[in-house]
Design a protein around this motif. Structure first.
Motif, short mmCIF file in Angstrom:
data_model
loop_
_atom_site.label_atom_id
_atom_site.label_comp_id
_atom_site.label_asym_id
_atom_site.label_seq_id
_atom_site.Cartn_x
_atom_site.Cartn_y
_atom_site.Cartn_z
N LEU A 1 8.26 8.38 3.32
CA LEU A 1 8.81 8.93 2.26
C LEU A 1 8.79 10.41 2.55
CD1 LEU A 1 7.45 6.78 -0.76
CD2 LEU A 1 9.54 6.26 0.80
N ARG A 2 9.71 11.17 3.02
CA ARG A 2 9.57 12.51 3.22
C ARG A 2 9.64 13.47 1.68
NH1 ARG A 2 13.92 14.02 7.48
NH2 ARG A 2 15.30 12.64 6.20
N GLY A 3 8.86 14.23 1.83
CA GLY A 3 8.61 15.39 0.68
C GLY A 3 8.17 14.52 -0.59
N GLN A 4 7.49 13.26 -0.43
CA GLN A 4 7.09 12.68 -1.81
C GLN A 4 5.44 12.20 -1.94
OE1 GLN A 4 10.84 9.75 -2.46
NE2 GLN A 4 10.42 10.94 -4.33
N GLY A 5 4.82 12.99 -1.00
CA GLY A 5 3.39 12.89 -1.13
C GLY A 5 2.78 13.99 -2.19
N GLY A 6 1.58 14.02 -2.03
CA GLY A 6 0.93 14.82 -2.87
C GLY A 6 0.55 14.46 -4.21
N PHE A 7 0.45 13.16 -4.46
CA PHE A 7 0.20 12.57 -5.63
C PHE A 7 -1.34 12.44 -5.87
CE2 PHE A 7 1.70 9.61 -2.53
CZ PHE A 7 0.70 8.64 -2.40
N GLY A 8 -2.23 12.62 -4.61
CA GLY A 8 -3.63 12.63 -4.64
C GLY A 8 -4.30 11.25 -4.36
N GLY A 9 -3.50 10.38 -3.62
CA GLY A 9 -4.12 9.12 -3.36
C GLY A 9 -4.92 9.15 -1.92
N ASP A 10 -5.09 7.83 -1.50
CA ASP A 10 -5.67 7.66 -0.31
C ASP A 10 -5.04 8.19 0.85
OD1 ASP A 10 -7.35 6.91 1.88
OD2 ASP A 10 -7.18 4.69 1.39
N SER A 11 -5.58 8.84 1.82
CA SER A 11 -4.90 9.32 2.82
C SER A 11 -4.91 8.49 4.18
CB SER A 11 -5.12 10.90 3.10
OG SER A 11 -6.34 10.92 3.64
N GLU A 12 -5.50 7.43 4.40
CA GLU A 12 -5.79 6.78 5.58
C GLU A 12 -4.94 5.89 5.85
OE1 GLU A 12 -8.19 7.27 8.08
OE2 GLU A 12 -8.51 9.12 6.99
N PRO A 13 -4.41 5.66 6.86
CA PRO A 13 -3.27 4.60 7.29
C PRO A 13 -3.84 3.46 6.98
CG PRO A 13 -3.17 6.33 8.86
CD PRO A 13 -4.31 6.85 8.18
N LEU A 14 -2.78 2.32 6.70
CA LEU A 14 -3.64 0.91 6.48
C LEU A 14 -3.36 0.05 7.86
CD1 LEU A 14 -1.76 -0.05 3.21
CD2 LEU A 14 -3.99 1.28 3.61
N HIS A 15 -2.75 0.62 8.59
CA HIS A 15 -2.81 -0.44 9.96
C HIS A 15 -2.90 0.61 11.25
CE1 HIS A 15 -0.82 -3.83 8.25
NE2 HIS A 15 -0.39 -3.09 7.57
N GLY B 1 0.78 -1.15 0.02
CA GLY B 1 0.09 -0.08 0.02
C GLY B 1 0.87 1.44 0.25
N VAL B 2 0.22 2.35 -0.53
CA VAL B 2 0.83 3.59 -0.58
C VAL B 2 -0.10 4.78 -0.40
CG1 VAL B 2 2.28 5.32 -1.98
CG2 VAL B 2 2.54 2.81 -2.38
N VAL B 3 0.25 5.56 0.82
CA VAL B 3 -0.88 6.42 1.40
C VAL B 3 -0.13 7.96 1.29
CG1 VAL B 3 -1.89 7.46 3.57
CG2 VAL B 3 -1.55 4.67 3.01
N ASP B 4 -0.93 8.86 0.71
CA ASP B 4 -0.75 10.21 0.42
C ASP B 4 -0.87 10.94 2.04
OD1 ASP B 4 -0.31 12.75 -0.47
OD2 ASP B 4 -1.37 12.58 -2.12
N LYS B 5 0.10 11.51 2.51
CA LYS B 5 -0.22 12.38 3.45
C LYS B 5 0.26 13.72 3.55
CE LYS B 5 -1.08 10.55 7.17
NZ LYS B 5 -2.40 10.57 7.55
N GLY B 6 0.16 14.11 2.24
CA GLY B 6 0.12 15.48 1.90
C GLY B 6 1.95 15.94 1.58
N ASN B 7 2.68 16.34 2.27
CA ASN B 7 3.80 16.61 2.02
C ASN B 7 4.60 15.17 1.96
OD1 ASN B 7 6.31 18.09 1.38
ND2 ASN B 7 7.11 17.44 3.81
N ASN B 8 4.32 14.27 2.79
CA ASN B 8 5.01 12.97 2.99
C ASN B 8 4.16 11.67 2.23
OD1 ASN B 8 7.20 14.27 4.25
ND2 ASN B 8 6.27 13.84 6.21
#
Length: 280
Positions: free
Chosen positions: A142-156, A109-116
């Motif tokens: 992945l610091r500074g590599q968010g912002g791709f518009g994906g799901d923001s909810e943690p998986l765990h 899974g990959v989660v978008d947290k905004g900046n990260n």
């Protein structure tokens, strides 16, 4: 620069077939601090193959390890800025002290947290016959590599610690050169050995591997909650909240239900939080 989550979900992380030796098994236990008391018979079982030799159960995190694959250019990950955020282990069968082990790792899974961004991965560890020994999951920030518009909810979900004071407190030292030993388990991220890389990542000096910190904390839990009995272990989860510098003392604060956190004594900084050991 944002990452491509679909690319990572499909990324072909190589299978790892490892010939585990008794020397490897003993070295791992030594690299996380067992044997510092050379008179403790229970610790010596995990570092001396001439005894009733056993594998320290947290060795799961280094067996069948695919290496620092995130540093490959085709991942799109800025490897200098990655941080190990969380770790999970589930034990299924007793671990061998020697023999073939196979690690199969995939991004789950990959989660978008905004900046990260948060990248979740899982490794299934099997013996040479294909029997599942353990499952190890990790969350990489992945610091500074968010912002791709994906799901923001943690998986765990994160474990919530009790409101009461811890029941047990255990201080275990680390050594100034411990990261240089620990990296020989197969984690050769230069953040833990190269002062220039550490400085580029914003640290004054190389930091201890998160999984080495896990090994030190696990030792405290293993000793205090199950008396070094690997047959009582079920699962472990924790969140890394701050780095440890080699040479610092790690204080693990434990509740009887298996909840725990850890702090560095010298700086009074919490380095592991929201921890839970499930055992019988």
């Amino acid at each position: 620069m944002a990452i491509d989550p679909q690319h990572l979900l499909n990324y072909p992380i190589p299978q790892v077939r490892q010939t585990l030796t008794e020397k490897d098994t003993a070295f791992y236990a030594l690299s996380v601090g067992l044997g510092m008391d050379p008179l403790d018979e229970k610790q010596l079982r995990f570092v001396d193959s001439a005894r009733d030799f056993r594998a320290l159960p947290s060795i799961v995190v280094v067996l069948g390890h695919p290496g620092f694959w995130v540093a490959r250019e085709d991942t799109g990950i800025d490897a200098v800025r990655v941080v190990h955020g969380e770790q999970r282990i589930e034990w299924h069968k007793p671990l061998p002290v020697a023999g073939e082990v196979v690690g199969e790792t995939r991004v789950t899974g990959v989660v978008d947290k905004g900046n990260n961004a948060l990248m979740y991965s899982e490794k299934e560890l099997r013996d040479g016959n294909g029997e599942l020994l353990a499952t190890a999951g990790m969350t990489t920030v992945l610091r500074g590599q968010g912002g791709f518009g994906g799901d923001s909810e943690p998986l765990h979900a994160v474990h919530t610690l009790p409101d009461s004071e811890p029941d047990i407190s255990v201080d275990l030292p680390t050594r100034a050169e411990q990261a240089l030993y620990y990296r020989l388990n197969g984690d050769d991220n230069p953040l833990h050995s190269n002062p220039a890389t550490a400085e580029a990542a914003g640290y004054p000096r190389p930091i201890l591997h998160g999984l080495c910190t896990l090994g030190v904390v696990f030792h405290a839990l293993f000793r205090e909650l199950v008396d070094y009995r690997e047959d009582r272990l079920k699962a472990l989860s924790l969140r890394f909240s701050s780095p440890v510098f080699p040479g610092e003392t790690i204080r693990t604060e434990i509740w009887r239900d298996g909840s725990f956190r850890a702090r560095v004594v010298e700086r009074d900084v919490v380095v592991v939080n929201n921890g839970k050991l499930d055992f019988v």
